[in-house]
Design an enzyme around this catalytic site. Structure first.
Site, PDB file in Angstrom:
ATOM      1  N   GLY A  80      70.932   9.402 -57.814  1.00  0.00           N
ATOM      2  CA  GLY A  80      70.472   8.299 -58.665  1.00  0.00           C
ATOM      3  C   GLY A  80      69.875   7.097 -57.946  1.00  0.00           C
ATOM      4  O   GLY A  80      69.643   6.076 -58.583  1.00  0.00           O
ATOM      5  N   TRP A  82      66.806   6.623 -56.698  1.00  0.00           N
ATOM      6  CA  TRP A  82      65.466   6.283 -57.210  1.00  0.00           C
ATOM      7  C   TRP A  82      65.595   5.639 -58.593  1.00  0.00           C
ATOM      8  O   TRP A  82      64.862   4.714 -58.928  1.00  0.00           O
ATOM      9  CB  TRP A  82      64.578   7.528 -57.302  1.00  0.00           C
ATOM     10  CG  TRP A  82      64.050   8.030 -55.992  1.00  0.00           C
ATOM     11  CD1 TRP A  82      64.619   7.900 -54.771  1.00  0.00           C
ATOM     12  CD2 TRP A  82      62.823   8.758 -55.787  1.00  0.00           C
ATOM     13  NE1 TRP A  82      63.845   8.505 -53.817  1.00  0.00           N
ATOM     14  CE2 TRP A  82      62.747   9.039 -54.408  1.00  0.00           C
ATOM     15  CE3 TRP A  82      61.812   9.216 -56.633  1.00  0.00           C
ATOM     16  CZ2 TRP A  82      61.670   9.752 -53.848  1.00  0.00           C
ATOM     17  CZ3 TRP A  82      60.741   9.926 -56.085  1.00  0.00           C
ATOM     18  CH2 TRP A  82      60.666  10.185 -54.712  1.00  0.00           C
ATOM     19  N   ASP A 108      68.028  16.397 -63.506  1.00  0.00           N
ATOM     20  CA  ASP A 108      68.496  17.081 -62.292  1.00  0.00           C
ATOM     21  C   ASP A 108      69.313  18.316 -62.659  1.00  0.00           C
ATOM     22  O   ASP A 108      69.935  18.361 -63.731  1.00  0.00           O
ATOM     23  CB  ASP A 108      69.345  16.153 -61.414  1.00  0.00           C
ATOM     24  CG  ASP A 108      69.342  16.600 -59.953  1.00  0.00           C
ATOM     25  OD1 ASP A 108      68.640  15.972 -59.144  1.00  0.00           O
ATOM     26  OD2 ASP A 108      70.011  17.604 -59.618  1.00  0.00           O
ATOM     27  N   ASP A 124      67.648  22.525 -65.218  1.00  0.00           N
ATOM     28  CA  ASP A 124      66.856  23.145 -64.140  1.00  0.00           C
ATOM     29  C   ASP A 124      65.400  23.027 -64.565  1.00  0.00           C
ATOM     30  O   ASP A 124      64.968  23.689 -65.515  1.00  0.00           O
ATOM     31  CB  ASP A 124      67.262  24.615 -63.982  1.00  0.00           C
ATOM     32  CG  ASP A 124      66.439  25.319 -62.925  1.00  0.00           C
ATOM     33  OD1 ASP A 124      65.491  24.704 -62.381  1.00  0.00           O
ATOM     34  OD2 ASP A 124      66.743  26.494 -62.624  1.00  0.00           O
ATOM     35  N   ASP A 148      61.475  13.952 -56.536  1.00  0.00           N
ATOM     36  CA  ASP A 148      62.090  14.057 -55.196  1.00  0.00           C
ATOM     37  C   ASP A 148      62.825  15.400 -55.138  1.00  0.00           C
ATOM     38  O   ASP A 148      63.723  15.583 -54.330  1.00  0.00           O
ATOM     39  CB  ASP A 148      63.065  12.882 -55.005  1.00  0.00           C
ATOM     40  CG  ASP A 148      63.468  12.670 -53.545  1.00  0.00           C
ATOM     41  OD1 ASP A 148      62.781  13.179 -52.648  1.00  0.00           O
ATOM     42  OD2 ASP A 148      64.479  11.978 -53.309  1.00  0.00           O
ATOM     43  N   LYS A 188      57.667  14.640 -53.462  1.00  0.00           N
ATOM     44  CA  LYS A 188      58.026  15.039 -52.099  1.00  0.00           C
ATOM     45  C   LYS A 188      57.360  16.378 -51.775  1.00  0.00           C
ATOM     46  O   LYS A 188      57.395  17.302 -52.569  1.00  0.00           O
ATOM     47  CB  LYS A 188      59.539  15.182 -52.008  1.00  0.00           C
ATOM     48  CG  LYS A 188      59.919  15.575 -50.608  1.00  0.00           C
ATOM     49  CD  LYS A 188      61.333  15.657 -50.224  1.00  0.00           C
ATOM     50  CE  LYS A 188      62.465  15.805 -51.110  1.00  0.00           C
ATOM     51  NZ  LYS A 188      63.577  14.984 -50.629  1.00  0.00           N
TER      52      LYS A 188
HETATM   53  C1  LIG Z   1      66.826  14.698 -52.379  1.00  0.00           C
HETATM   54  S1  LIG Z   1      67.682  14.907 -53.872  1.00  0.00           S
HETATM   55  C2  LIG Z   1      67.062  13.611 -54.865  1.00  0.00           C
HETATM   56  C3  LIG Z   1      67.554  12.252 -54.487  1.00  0.00           C
HETATM   57  C4  LIG Z   1      67.199  11.223 -55.537  1.00  0.00           C
HETATM   58  N1  LIG Z   1      65.792  10.910 -55.525  1.00  0.00           N
HETATM   59  C5  LIG Z   1      67.961   9.942 -55.328  1.00  0.00           C
HETATM   60  O1  LIG Z   1      67.361   8.924 -55.016  1.00  0.00           O
HETATM   61  O2  LIG Z   1      69.183   9.942 -55.501  1.00  0.00           O
HETATM   62  C6  LIG Z   1      66.915  16.305 -54.541  1.00  0.00           C
HETATM   63  C7  LIG Z   1      67.421  16.701 -55.901  1.00  0.00           C
HETATM   64  O3  LIG Z   1      66.563  17.688 -56.461  1.00  0.00           O
HETATM   65  C8  LIG Z   1      67.347  18.426 -57.357  1.00  0.00           C
HETATM   66  N2  LIG Z   1      66.670  19.672 -57.754  1.00  0.00           N
HETATM   67  C9  LIG Z   1      66.305  20.692 -56.952  1.00  0.00           C
HETATM   68  N3  LIG Z   1      65.766  21.688 -57.672  1.00  0.00           N
HETATM   69  C10 LIG Z   1      65.764  21.253 -58.966  1.00  0.00           C
HETATM   70  C11 LIG Z   1      65.347  21.840 -60.187  1.00  0.00           C
HETATM   71  N4  LIG Z   1      64.832  23.072 -60.223  1.00  0.00           N
HETATM   72  N5  LIG Z   1      65.500  21.135 -61.322  1.00  0.00           N
HETATM   73  C12 LIG Z   1      66.055  19.895 -61.300  1.00  0.00           C
HETATM   74  N6  LIG Z   1      66.476  19.294 -60.171  1.00  0.00           N
HETATM   75  C13 LIG Z   1      66.326  19.964 -59.015  1.00  0.00           C
HETATM   76  C14 LIG Z   1      68.625  18.666 -56.578  1.00  0.00           C
HETATM   77  O4  LIG Z   1      69.694  19.022 -57.439  1.00  0.00           O
HETATM   78  C15 LIG Z   1      68.823  17.334 -55.870  1.00  0.00           C
HETATM   79  O5  LIG Z   1      69.726  16.523 -56.574  1.00  0.00           O
END
Ligand SMILES: C[S@@+](CC[C@H](N)C(=O)[O-])C[C@H]1O[C@@H](n2cnc3c(N)ncnc32)[C@H](O)[C@@H]1O
Length: 233
Positions: A80, A82, A108, A124, A148, A188
């Site tokens: 959270g 961002w 997420d 997802d 991200d 990203k």
């Molecule tokens: C680097 S973290 C994000 C950090 C976030 N921007 C923050 O500031 O807290 C990447 C996130 O992408 C999510 N993620 C990866 N694949 C996903 C998908 N198919 N659908 C939704 N979320 C996904 C992961 O669960 C993870 O929480």
């Protein structure tokens, strides 16, 4: 040995972590890096849920897309950081008197502890119909789509790269459907070659496309961000 690593004029002690029995060397390295990372310390002091917050802060300081009143979708929002940054900047809580109130939807795979000012959904984004669900929650256009999203590392560089590109592509095609003219897409990506096609499409759809490595992104990671501004609609 005292070492100044924070960039804020503080003197920080470099923490060395001993390899413990049962802990993998990679985990020890991760722990040591976390304990010595100035952004991790800043995030704790500033009340952010993670160091990732500084990446969007730095990107927004440069490109100014999180403005009061903006409608934002944050894909891959856990835990959270961002969201916390965006909520303030878009005035999602209506705290900035006389400024437009923004709105932010976070998505997420993982459950996210509520963040006041954000609407968070566990989903997802790669599952069938996910984009339609988010469009329904949004109920109209967005000014910013930011992603991200990153899958857990497989340990195989090329596989990780392709996975992140497909997450980025899914976010981009969603952005093409929901962005208001003039809107911004931030995502990203990983440096490594296969992002060329996506760049070509983004260049057709937006007036400017920049590839940026914000200072908060670790120099030893191949992570970078694409910031596409001025959606042509
Ligand atoms: C680097 S973290 C994000 C950090 C976030 N921007 C923050 O500031 O807290 C990447 C996130 O992408 C999510 N993620 C990866 N694949 C996903 C998908 N198919 N659908 C939704 N979320 C996904 C992961 O669960 C993870 O929480």
């Amino acid at each position: 040995m005292a070492k100044n690593t924070s960039g804020r004029g503080q003197r920080d002690l470099k923490v060395k972590v001993k390899t413990a029995r049962g802990r993998k060397l990679s985990s020890t390295r991760w722990l040591q890096r976390q304990l010595n990372d100035p952004y991790v310390k800043r995030a704790q002091a500033d009340g952010y849920r993670g160091r990732a917050a500084y990446k969007i802060l730095e990107l927004d300081d440069k490109y100014r897309f999180l403005v009061p009143g903006a409608r934002v979708v944050d894909l891959g929002c856990a835990p959270g950081g961002w969201l916390q940054v965006a909520i303030k900047r878009i005035n999602a809580l209506g705290e900035k008197q006389g400024k437009a109130q923004g709105r932010i939807i976070g998505v997420d795979l993982q459950e996210v502890e509520p963040v006041p000012g954000a609407e968070i959904h566990q989903l997802d984004f790669m599952s069938d119909g996910a984009d339609d669900l988010v469009k329904g929650w949004l109920g109209g256009k967005a000014d910013v789509v930011m992603s991200d999203m990153a899958a857990a590392s497989s340990g195989h560089k090329q596989t990780d790269h392709l996975r992140i590109i497909s997450l980025c592509e899914a976010a981009a095609y969603f952005a093409f459907d929901v962005l208001e003219e003039g809107g911004t897409f931030v995502a990203k990506v990983l440096a490594g070659g296969a992002e060329g096609d996506l760049q070509k499409i983004l260049k057709q759809k937006f007036s400017k496309v920049a590839n940026v490595k914000p200072p908060a992104s670790r120099s030893d990671s191949s992570e970078k961000f694409v910031v596409a501004t001025g959606y042509r609609g």
